[in-house]
Design a protein around this motif. Structure first.
Motif, PDB file in Angstrom:
ATOM      1  N   UNK A  61      51.908  50.778  11.892  1.00 27.19           N
ATOM      2  CA  UNK A  61      52.800  51.157  13.205  1.00 27.19           C
ATOM      3  C   UNK A  61      51.928  52.453  13.525  1.00 27.19           C
ATOM      4  N   UNK A  62      51.566  53.296  12.588  1.00 27.51           N
ATOM      5  CA  UNK A  62      51.319  54.561  12.998  1.00 27.51           C
ATOM      6  C   UNK A  62      49.825  54.533  13.938  1.00 27.51           C
ATOM      7  N   UNK A  63      48.918  53.436  13.638  1.00 32.28           N
ATOM      8  CA  UNK A  63      47.876  52.812  14.117  1.00 32.28           C
ATOM      9  C   UNK A  63      48.201  52.643  15.792  1.00 32.28           C
ATOM     10  N   UNK A  64      49.129  51.874  15.834  1.00 31.47           N
ATOM     11  CA  UNK A  64      49.451  51.182  17.213  1.00 31.47           C
ATOM     12  C   UNK A  64      49.986  52.332  18.124  1.00 31.47           C
ATOM     13  N   UNK A  65      50.768  53.266  17.386  1.00 33.14           N
ATOM     14  CA  UNK A  65      51.284  54.331  18.123  1.00 33.14           C
ATOM     15  C   UNK A  65      50.411  55.273  18.507  1.00 33.14           C
ATOM     16  N   UNK A  66      49.247  55.471  18.006  1.00 30.76           N
ATOM     17  CA  UNK A  66      48.240  56.292  18.437  1.00 30.76           C
ATOM     18  C   UNK A  66      47.653  55.738  19.552  1.00 30.76           C
ATOM     19  N   UNK A  67      47.123  54.375  19.570  1.00 28.55           N
ATOM     20  CA  UNK A  67      46.899  53.788  20.963  1.00 28.55           C
ATOM     21  C   UNK A  67      47.658  53.922  22.177  1.00 28.55           C
ATOM     22  N   UNK A  68      49.336  53.865  21.535  1.00 30.36           N
ATOM     23  CA  UNK A  68      50.063  53.801  22.491  1.00 30.36           C
ATOM     24  C   UNK A  68      50.189  55.299  23.285  1.00 30.36           C
ATOM     25  N   UNK A  69      50.001  56.351  22.182  1.00 31.44           N
ATOM     26  CA  UNK A  69      49.952  57.807  23.015  1.00 31.44           C
ATOM     27  C   UNK A  69      48.774  57.861  24.021  1.00 31.44           C
ATOM     28  N   UNK A  70      47.565  57.518  23.712  1.00 30.50           N
ATOM     29  CA  UNK A  70      46.404  57.698  24.238  1.00 30.50           C
ATOM     30  C   UNK A  70      46.624  57.074  25.450  1.00 30.50           C
ATOM     31  N   UNK A  71      47.158  55.859  25.804  1.00 29.63           N
ATOM     32  CA  UNK A  71      47.294  55.144  27.044  1.00 29.63           C
ATOM     33  C   UNK A  71      48.358  55.645  27.825  1.00 29.63           C
ATOM     34  N   UNK A  72      49.322  56.104  27.260  1.00 31.28           N
ATOM     35  CA  UNK A  72      50.468  56.824  27.961  1.00 31.28           C
ATOM     36  C   UNK A  72      49.777  58.206  28.541  1.00 31.28           C
ATOM     37  N   UNK A  73      49.109  58.917  27.788  1.00 34.59           N
ATOM     38  CA  UNK A  73      48.637  60.026  28.251  1.00 34.59           C
ATOM     39  C   UNK A  73      47.783  59.903  29.739  1.00 34.59           C
TER      40      UNK A  73
END
Length: 256
Positions: A61-73
Protein backbone atom coordinates in the motif's frame (compact mmCIF):
# COMPACT_ATOMS: atom_id res chain seq x y z
CA UNK A 1 -12.46 29.29 4.58
CA UNK A 2 -11.11 25.85 5.49
CA UNK A 3 -9.06 24.84 8.51
CA UNK A 4 -5.84 24.29 6.53
CA UNK A 5 -5.95 27.66 4.71
CA UNK A 6 -2.88 29.68 5.52
CA UNK A 7 -0.95 26.59 6.64
CA UNK A 8 -0.72 24.38 3.56
CA UNK A 9 -1.93 24.79 -0.01
CA UNK A 10 -5.00 23.07 -1.40
CA UNK A 11 -2.69 21.18 -3.75
CA UNK A 12 -0.64 19.80 -0.87
CA UNK A 13 -3.81 18.78 0.96
CA UNK A 14 -5.13 17.14 -2.21
CA UNK A 15 -1.96 15.05 -2.39
CA UNK A 16 -1.50 14.00 1.21
CA UNK A 17 -4.92 14.20 2.90
CA UNK A 18 -6.29 11.07 1.12
CA UNK A 19 -3.20 9.12 2.21
CA UNK A 20 -3.61 10.25 5.80
CA UNK A 21 -7.35 9.49 5.73
CA UNK A 22 -6.61 5.99 4.40
CA UNK A 23 -4.41 5.08 7.36
CA UNK A 24 -6.69 6.73 9.92
CA UNK A 25 -9.87 5.09 8.64
CA UNK A 26 -8.24 1.77 7.76
CA UNK A 27 -6.41 1.79 11.08
CA UNK A 28 -9.70 2.38 12.87
CA UNK A 29 -11.07 -0.85 11.40
CA UNK A 30 -7.82 -2.66 12.08
CA UNK A 31 -7.91 -1.72 15.78
CA UNK A 32 -11.53 -2.70 16.31
CA UNK A 33 -12.18 -5.83 18.41
CA UNK A 34 -12.84 -8.99 16.33
CA UNK A 35 -16.60 -8.27 15.98
CA UNK A 36 -17.32 -11.88 15.04
CA UNK A 37 -21.05 -11.22 14.90
CA UNK A 38 -20.60 -8.79 12.00
CA UNK A 39 -17.83 -10.42 9.95
CA UNK A 40 -18.48 -11.61 6.39
CA UNK A 41 -15.85 -14.32 6.91
CA UNK A 42 -14.61 -16.03 10.02
CA UNK A 43 -11.17 -15.26 11.40
CA UNK A 44 -10.21 -18.84 10.57
CA UNK A 45 -11.10 -18.25 6.91
CA UNK A 46 -9.03 -15.08 6.88
CA UNK A 47 -6.00 -16.90 8.28
CA UNK A 48 -6.35 -19.86 5.92
CA UNK A 49 -7.34 -18.16 2.65
CA UNK A 50 -5.22 -15.02 2.62
CA UNK A 51 -1.79 -15.84 1.27
CA UNK A 52 0.01 -12.58 2.05
CA UNK A 53 1.06 -11.40 5.55
CA UNK A 54 0.00 -8.04 6.96
CA UNK A 55 3.52 -6.44 6.79
CA UNK A 56 3.67 -7.19 3.04
CA UNK A 57 0.21 -5.68 2.59
CA UNK A 58 1.27 -2.49 4.40
CA UNK A 59 4.45 -2.26 2.31
CA UNK A 60 2.46 -2.74 -0.91
CA UNK A 61 0.00 0.00 0.00
CA UNK A 62 2.81 2.43 0.87
CA UNK A 63 4.49 1.80 -2.51
CA UNK A 64 1.21 2.53 -4.32
CA UNK A 65 0.68 5.70 -2.30
CA UNK A 66 4.19 6.91 -3.18
CA UNK A 67 3.32 6.69 -6.88
CA UNK A 68 -0.04 8.28 -6.15
CA UNK A 69 1.57 11.25 -4.39
CA UNK A 70 4.07 11.84 -7.21
CA UNK A 71 1.37 11.82 -9.90
CA UNK A 72 -0.90 14.05 -7.81
CA UNK A 73 1.87 16.61 -7.30
CA UNK A 74 2.64 16.64 -11.03
CA UNK A 75 -1.05 16.95 -11.87
CA UNK A 76 -1.60 19.90 -9.55
CA UNK A 77 1.62 21.52 -10.79
CA UNK A 78 0.44 21.33 -14.39
CA UNK A 79 -3.14 22.46 -13.75
CA UNK A 80 -2.70 25.12 -11.07
CA UNK A 81 -2.25 28.75 -12.01
CA UNK A 82 1.15 30.37 -11.58
CA UNK A 83 -0.63 33.52 -10.47
CA UNK A 84 -0.54 34.61 -6.85
CA UNK A 85 -4.23 35.47 -7.02
CA UNK A 86 -6.58 33.61 -4.71
CA UNK A 87 -8.50 30.88 -6.55
CA UNK A 88 -12.21 31.62 -6.49
CA UNK A 89 -14.06 28.53 -5.34
CA UNK A 90 -17.27 27.63 -7.15
CA UNK A 91 -20.61 27.48 -5.38
CA UNK A 92 -21.58 24.44 -3.32
CA UNK A 93 -24.04 23.43 -6.06
CA UNK A 94 -21.33 23.50 -8.71
CA UNK A 95 -18.96 21.52 -6.48
CA UNK A 96 -21.61 18.86 -5.90
CA UNK A 97 -22.19 18.54 -9.65
CA UNK A 98 -18.43 18.27 -10.22
CA UNK A 99 -18.15 15.55 -7.58
CA UNK A 100 -21.02 13.59 -9.16
CA UNK A 101 -19.31 13.86 -12.56
CA UNK A 102 -16.02 12.74 -11.00
CA UNK A 103 -17.75 9.75 -9.39
CA UNK A 104 -19.17 8.66 -12.74
CA UNK A 105 -15.82 9.11 -14.50
CA UNK A 106 -13.96 7.16 -11.84
CA UNK A 107 -16.55 4.37 -11.84
CA UNK A 108 -16.38 4.14 -15.64
CA UNK A 109 -12.58 4.06 -15.78
CA UNK A 110 -12.22 1.56 -12.97
CA UNK A 111 -14.94 -0.76 -14.25
CA UNK A 112 -13.44 -1.23 -17.71
CA UNK A 113 -9.79 -1.39 -16.59
CA UNK A 114 -10.69 -3.73 -13.72
CA UNK A 115 -12.77 -5.99 -15.96
CA UNK A 116 -10.04 -6.13 -18.61
CA UNK A 117 -7.51 -7.16 -15.97
CA UNK A 118 -9.70 -10.16 -15.23
CA UNK A 119 -10.32 -11.05 -18.86
CA UNK A 120 -6.69 -10.78 -19.98
CA UNK A 121 -4.97 -13.86 -18.56
CA UNK A 122 -1.51 -12.29 -18.63
CA UNK A 123 -2.63 -9.16 -16.76
CA UNK A 124 -4.58 -11.16 -14.23
CA UNK A 125 -1.79 -13.62 -13.53
CA UNK A 126 1.04 -11.09 -13.30
CA UNK A 127 -0.74 -7.94 -12.13
CA UNK A 128 -4.27 -8.11 -10.75
CA UNK A 129 -3.96 -11.44 -8.95
CA UNK A 130 -1.87 -9.65 -6.31
CA UNK A 131 -5.00 -7.85 -5.07
CA UNK A 132 -6.89 -11.15 -4.96
CA UNK A 133 -4.34 -12.71 -2.65
CA UNK A 134 -6.61 -11.20 -0.03
CA UNK A 135 -9.47 -13.62 -0.64
CA UNK A 136 -10.93 -12.33 2.61
CA UNK A 137 -10.63 -8.54 2.28
CA UNK A 138 -9.87 -6.28 5.20
CA UNK A 139 -9.83 -2.49 5.42
CA UNK A 140 -6.14 -1.72 5.56
CA UNK A 141 -5.57 -3.88 2.48
CA UNK A 142 -8.03 -1.97 0.29
CA UNK A 143 -5.21 -0.51 -1.82
CA UNK A 144 -3.00 -3.59 -1.78
CA UNK A 145 -2.30 -3.90 -5.50
CA UNK A 146 0.54 -4.46 -7.90
CA UNK A 147 2.19 -1.01 -8.34
CA UNK A 148 1.28 -0.97 -12.05
CA UNK A 149 -2.36 -1.70 -11.25
CA UNK A 150 -2.39 1.02 -8.62
CA UNK A 151 -1.03 3.45 -11.19
CA UNK A 152 -3.47 2.46 -13.94
CA UNK A 153 -6.61 1.83 -11.92
CA UNK A 154 -6.54 4.25 -9.00
CA UNK A 155 -4.02 6.98 -9.77
CA UNK A 156 -4.85 7.51 -13.45
CA UNK A 157 -8.54 7.06 -12.69
CA UNK A 158 -8.35 9.76 -10.05
CA UNK A 159 -6.43 12.11 -12.35
CA UNK A 160 -9.00 11.62 -15.12
CA UNK A 161 -11.86 12.28 -12.69
CA UNK A 162 -10.18 15.50 -11.57
CA UNK A 163 -9.55 16.76 -15.10
CA UNK A 164 -12.92 15.87 -16.63
CA UNK A 165 -14.97 17.25 -13.75
CA UNK A 166 -13.07 20.55 -13.76
CA UNK A 167 -12.95 20.69 -9.97
CA UNK A 168 -10.53 22.90 -8.08
CA UNK A 169 -7.79 21.46 -5.89
CA UNK A 170 -9.89 22.27 -2.83
CA UNK A 171 -12.88 20.31 -4.11
CA UNK A 172 -10.49 17.49 -4.99
CA UNK A 173 -9.50 17.24 -1.32
CA UNK A 174 -13.11 16.42 -0.39
CA UNK A 175 -13.68 14.10 -3.34
CA UNK A 176 -10.53 12.00 -3.00
CA UNK A 177 -10.88 11.71 0.77
CA UNK A 178 -14.44 10.49 0.31
CA UNK A 179 -13.35 8.05 -2.41
CA UNK A 180 -10.67 6.65 -0.10
CA UNK A 181 -13.11 6.21 2.79
CA UNK A 182 -15.58 4.45 0.47
CA UNK A 183 -12.89 2.12 -0.92
CA UNK A 184 -11.65 1.22 2.56
CA UNK A 185 -15.20 0.57 3.71
CA UNK A 186 -15.89 -1.70 0.71
CA UNK A 187 -12.95 -3.88 1.78
CA UNK A 188 -13.59 -3.85 5.53
CA UNK A 189 -15.07 -7.37 5.57
CA UNK A 190 -17.78 -6.32 8.02
CA UNK A 191 -21.53 -5.80 7.82
CA UNK A 192 -22.05 -3.28 10.58
CA UNK A 193 -25.52 -2.09 11.62
CA UNK A 194 -26.14 1.54 10.79
CA UNK A 195 -23.31 1.76 8.25
CA UNK A 196 -24.28 4.77 6.15
CA UNK A 197 -22.60 3.36 3.04
CA UNK A 198 -24.84 0.30 3.18
CA UNK A 199 -27.86 2.59 3.30
CA UNK A 200 -26.97 4.73 0.28
CA UNK A 201 -24.75 2.52 -1.88
CA UNK A 202 -25.65 -0.83 -3.37
CA UNK A 203 -21.95 -1.27 -4.07
CA UNK A 204 -20.79 -2.01 -0.52
CA UNK A 205 -18.67 -4.44 1.53
CA UNK A 206 -20.91 -7.45 0.79
CA UNK A 207 -21.17 -6.55 -2.91
CA UNK A 208 -17.40 -6.39 -3.26
CA UNK A 209 -16.89 -9.46 -1.08
CA UNK A 210 -18.75 -11.46 -3.72
CA UNK A 211 -16.14 -10.37 -6.28
CA UNK A 212 -13.32 -11.63 -4.05
CA UNK A 213 -14.89 -15.09 -3.81
CA UNK A 214 -13.78 -17.70 -6.34
CA UNK A 215 -17.27 -18.08 -7.84
CA UNK A 216 -17.68 -14.30 -8.08
CA UNK A 217 -14.45 -13.35 -9.86
CA UNK A 218 -16.26 -12.64 -13.14
CA UNK A 219 -18.96 -10.52 -11.51
CA UNK A 220 -19.38 -7.25 -9.60
CA UNK A 221 -16.41 -5.43 -11.10
CA UNK A 222 -17.82 -2.00 -10.26
CA UNK A 223 -15.94 0.17 -7.81
CA UNK A 224 -15.94 2.33 -5.83
CA UNK A 225 -19.38 3.95 -5.97
CA UNK A 226 -22.21 2.51 -8.07
CA UNK A 227 -22.96 -0.84 -9.79
CA UNK A 228 -24.21 0.91 -12.95
CA UNK A 229 -21.83 -0.69 -15.44
CA UNK A 230 -22.24 -4.17 -13.95
CA UNK A 231 -26.00 -3.90 -14.42
CA UNK A 232 -25.77 -2.45 -17.92
CA UNK A 233 -23.22 -4.96 -19.21
CA UNK A 234 -24.43 -8.17 -17.57
CA UNK A 235 -21.73 -8.64 -14.96
CA UNK A 236 -23.95 -7.86 -12.01
CA UNK A 237 -24.85 -10.75 -9.71
CA UNK A 238 -27.15 -10.31 -6.72
CA UNK A 239 -26.31 -11.77 -3.36
CA UNK A 240 -28.06 -12.92 -0.23
CA UNK A 241 -26.76 -12.21 3.26
CA UNK A 242 -27.10 -15.29 5.43
CA UNK A 243 -26.61 -15.36 9.18
CA UNK A 244 -24.06 -17.98 10.23
CA UNK A 245 -25.01 -20.18 13.20
CA UNK A 246 -21.69 -19.44 14.92
CA UNK A 247 -22.12 -15.68 14.39
CA UNK A 248 -21.49 -13.25 11.58
CA UNK A 249 -22.75 -13.21 8.00
CA UNK A 250 -22.08 -14.89 4.71
CA UNK A 251 -22.55 -13.08 1.39
CA UNK A 252 -23.72 -15.76 -1.01
CA UNK A 253 -24.26 -14.96 -4.69
CA UNK A 254 -27.58 -15.78 -6.33
CA UNK A 255 -27.23 -17.25 -9.82
CA UNK A 256 -29.98 -18.37 -12.19
Amino acid sequence: MVFWEGYVSDETMGTFAPILVYWIYGGFYQLLPPLDNYRLHTRKEEDEKNVVPLPSVIKGVLVQQLFQAVVAELLFLLTSSNSTEVVVQPSITVQIVQIIIAMFVMDTWQYFVHRYMHQNKFLYRHIHSQHHRLVVPYAIGALYNHPLEGLLLDTFGGALSFLVSGMTARTAVYFFCFAVVKTVDDHCGLWLPGNIFHMFFQNNSAYHDIHHQLQGLKFNYSQPFFPIWDKLLGTYVPYRLLKRPEGGYEARLIKD
